[in-house]
Design a protein around this motif. Sequence first.
Motif, PDB file in Angstrom:
ATOM      1  N   GLN A 122      46.388  45.392  47.476  1.00  0.00           N
ATOM      2  CA  GLN A 122      46.528  45.954  46.136  1.00  0.00           C
ATOM      3  C   GLN A 122      46.939  44.892  45.133  1.00  0.00           C
ATOM      4  O   GLN A 122      46.518  44.920  43.985  1.00  0.00           O
ATOM      5  CB  GLN A 122      47.560  47.078  46.129  1.00  0.00           C
ATOM      6  N   ASP A 123      47.755  43.942  45.575  1.00  0.00           N
ATOM      7  CA  ASP A 123      48.209  42.903  44.649  1.00  0.00           C
ATOM      8  C   ASP A 123      47.034  42.097  44.109  1.00  0.00           C
ATOM      9  O   ASP A 123      46.994  41.749  42.936  1.00  0.00           O
ATOM     10  CB  ASP A 123      49.210  41.963  45.335  1.00  0.00           C
ATOM     11  N   THR A 124      46.061  41.806  44.962  1.00  0.00           N
ATOM     12  CA  THR A 124      44.880  41.063  44.524  1.00  0.00           C
ATOM     13  C   THR A 124      44.069  41.882  43.538  1.00  0.00           C
ATOM     14  O   THR A 124      43.631  41.375  42.509  1.00  0.00           O
ATOM     15  CB  THR A 124      44.016  40.673  45.739  1.00  0.00           C
ATOM     16  N   LEU A 125      43.882  43.154  43.848  1.00  0.00           N
ATOM     17  CA  LEU A 125      43.146  44.046  42.958  1.00  0.00           C
ATOM     18  C   LEU A 125      43.853  44.148  41.605  1.00  0.00           C
ATOM     19  O   LEU A 125      43.220  44.049  40.556  1.00  0.00           O
ATOM     20  CB  LEU A 125      43.016  45.421  43.606  1.00  0.00           C
ATOM     21  N   ILE A 126      45.159  44.309  41.651  1.00  0.00           N
ATOM     22  CA  ILE A 126      45.937  44.397  40.411  1.00  0.00           C
ATOM     23  C   ILE A 126      45.794  43.106  39.613  1.00  0.00           C
ATOM     24  O   ILE A 126      45.625  43.125  38.393  1.00  0.00           O
ATOM     25  CB  ILE A 126      47.417  44.721  40.720  1.00  0.00           C
ATOM     26  N   ASP A 127      45.818  41.963  40.284  1.00  0.00           N
ATOM     27  CA  ASP A 127      45.668  40.674  39.605  1.00  0.00           C
ATOM     28  C   ASP A 127      44.327  40.582  38.886  1.00  0.00           C
ATOM     29  O   ASP A 127      44.264  40.153  37.725  1.00  0.00           O
ATOM     30  CB  ASP A 127      45.825  39.534  40.615  1.00  0.00           C
ATOM     31  N   ALA A 169      33.845  40.171  43.119  1.00  0.00           N
ATOM     32  CA  ALA A 169      35.079  40.761  43.647  1.00  0.00           C
ATOM     33  C   ALA A 169      34.776  41.776  44.750  1.00  0.00           C
ATOM     34  O   ALA A 169      35.460  41.812  45.776  1.00  0.00           O
ATOM     35  CB  ALA A 169      35.875  41.416  42.514  1.00  0.00           C
ATOM     36  N   THR A 170      33.740  42.583  44.562  1.00  0.00           N
ATOM     37  CA  THR A 170      33.369  43.584  45.568  1.00  0.00           C
ATOM     38  C   THR A 170      32.913  42.896  46.853  1.00  0.00           C
ATOM     39  O   THR A 170      33.317  43.274  47.958  1.00  0.00           O
ATOM     40  CB  THR A 170      32.272  44.524  45.023  1.00  0.00           C
ATOM     41  N   LYS A 171      32.100  41.855  46.713  1.00  0.00           N
ATOM     42  CA  LYS A 171      31.617  41.118  47.883  1.00  0.00           C
ATOM     43  C   LYS A 171      32.785  40.496  48.650  1.00  0.00           C
ATOM     44  O   LYS A 171      32.880  40.604  49.874  1.00  0.00           O
ATOM     45  CB  LYS A 171      30.649  40.017  47.434  1.00  0.00           C
ATOM     46  N   GLU A 172      33.674  39.840  47.929  1.00  0.00           N
ATOM     47  CA  GLU A 172      34.816  39.178  48.573  1.00  0.00           C
ATOM     48  C   GLU A 172      35.726  40.199  49.256  1.00  0.00           C
ATOM     49  O   GLU A 172      36.238  39.948  50.345  1.00  0.00           O
ATOM     50  CB  GLU A 172      35.610  38.352  47.551  1.00  0.00           C
ATOM     51  N   MET A 173      35.913  41.342  48.601  1.00  0.00           N
ATOM     52  CA  MET A 173      36.775  42.371  49.175  1.00  0.00           C
ATOM     53  C   MET A 173      36.159  42.922  50.463  1.00  0.00           C
ATOM     54  O   MET A 173      36.853  43.126  51.448  1.00  0.00           O
ATOM     55  CB  MET A 173      36.990  43.492  48.169  1.00  0.00           C
ATOM     56  N   LYS A 174      34.852  43.137  50.448  1.00  0.00           N
ATOM     57  CA  LYS A 174      34.166  43.630  51.647  1.00  0.00           C
ATOM     58  C   LYS A 174      34.322  42.647  52.802  1.00  0.00           C
ATOM     59  O   LYS A 174      34.403  43.044  53.952  1.00  0.00           O
ATOM     60  CB  LYS A 174      32.662  43.796  51.366  1.00  0.00           C
ATOM     61  N   GLN A 175      34.343  41.371  52.467  1.00  0.00           N
ATOM     62  CA  GLN A 175      34.426  40.344  53.493  1.00  0.00           C
ATOM     63  C   GLN A 175      35.867  39.993  53.842  1.00  0.00           C
ATOM     64  O   GLN A 175      36.126  39.078  54.600  1.00  0.00           O
ATOM     65  CB  GLN A 175      33.658  39.098  53.050  1.00  0.00           C
ATOM     66  N   GLY A 176      36.817  40.705  53.214  1.00  0.00           N
ATOM     67  CA  GLY A 176      38.236  40.480  53.523  1.00  0.00           C
ATOM     68  C   GLY A 176      38.782  39.170  52.992  1.00  0.00           C
ATOM     69  O   GLY A 176      39.752  38.652  53.507  1.00  0.00           O
ATOM     70  N   ARG A 177      38.151  38.652  51.933  1.00  0.00           N
ATOM     71  CA  ARG A 177      38.600  37.364  51.389  1.00  0.00           C
ATOM     72  C   ARG A 177      39.218  37.539  50.011  1.00  0.00           C
ATOM     73  O   ARG A 177      39.068  36.701  49.137  1.00  0.00           O
ATOM     74  CB  ARG A 177      37.420  36.404  51.278  1.00  0.00           C
ATOM     75  N   THR A 178      39.930  38.627  49.797  1.00  0.00           N
ATOM     76  CA  THR A 178      40.462  38.894  48.458  1.00  0.00           C
ATOM     77  C   THR A 178      41.565  37.935  48.052  1.00  0.00           C
ATOM     78  O   THR A 178      41.856  37.798  46.879  1.00  0.00           O
ATOM     79  CB  THR A 178      40.981  40.336  48.351  1.00  0.00           C
ATOM     80  N   SER A 179      42.188  37.258  49.007  1.00  0.00           N
ATOM     81  CA  SER A 179      43.256  36.344  48.622  1.00  0.00           C
ATOM     82  C   SER A 179      42.714  35.110  47.931  1.00  0.00           C
ATOM     83  O   SER A 179      43.436  34.388  47.265  1.00  0.00           O
ATOM     84  CB  SER A 179      44.083  35.937  49.841  1.00  0.00           C
ATOM     85  N   GLU A 180      41.407  34.859  48.070  1.00  0.00           N
ATOM     86  CA  GLU A 180      40.794  33.726  47.390  1.00  0.00           C
ATOM     87  C   GLU A 180      40.533  34.092  45.960  1.00  0.00           C
ATOM     88  O   GLU A 180      40.065  33.408  45.156  1.00  0.00           O
ATOM     89  CB  GLU A 180      39.482  33.347  48.086  1.00  0.00           C
TER      90      GLU A 180
END
Length: 180
Positions: A122-127, A169-180
């Motif tokens: 959630q922190d990444t999404l909020i950012d 953002a959607t692609k990265e989130m699907k791939q579990g790389r949201t911290s990048e």
Amino acid sequence: MSHSHSTPAPSPNFQLIFNSALKEYEKRTKRDLLAHPLVAQLQSCDSSSDILAVIHQQLQGLHQSQRADERLTKWLDPIVNVLFAFSGALGEGVGLVFSPAKVIFAGFGVLLSTARDVRASQDTLIDIFERMENFFQRLEIYTEVSPTPEMIDIIMKIMVEVLSILGIATKEMKQGRTSE
């Protein structure tokens, strides 16, 4: 937007540019945004408050606390209000069978549902949303003036870039790389 005269017509290549952005979004996310049920739901919305209600539905199940809810929703108003006003500035004369802003709102919905599905940070999404909120708050002043042809071109470019950001953002989130 208050208009004392007719809105300048957007550049005729906007449809090509926006369609290209949609194809890029689909390539990144493996989703045809125009075929997403949210687009049909959003097309019937005729106010920013209607759009906010649809996006709020996508947020359900994503947050666990009141604080998280506030952090996840405070970005909505400025983004939706500015994009809705910009869509009005573009007018229906853009030659598209859909409103570009409403397609972008569907992109927000897809990102939110992806975050819920993959239990992303959630922190990444909020950012992401806070950065977009800051950008759109600075643009809000331009919703109060009659657009010039130059502003119309800038508005179109902003809409294309927002769609691109949502795809990445959607692609990265699907791939579990949201911290990048």
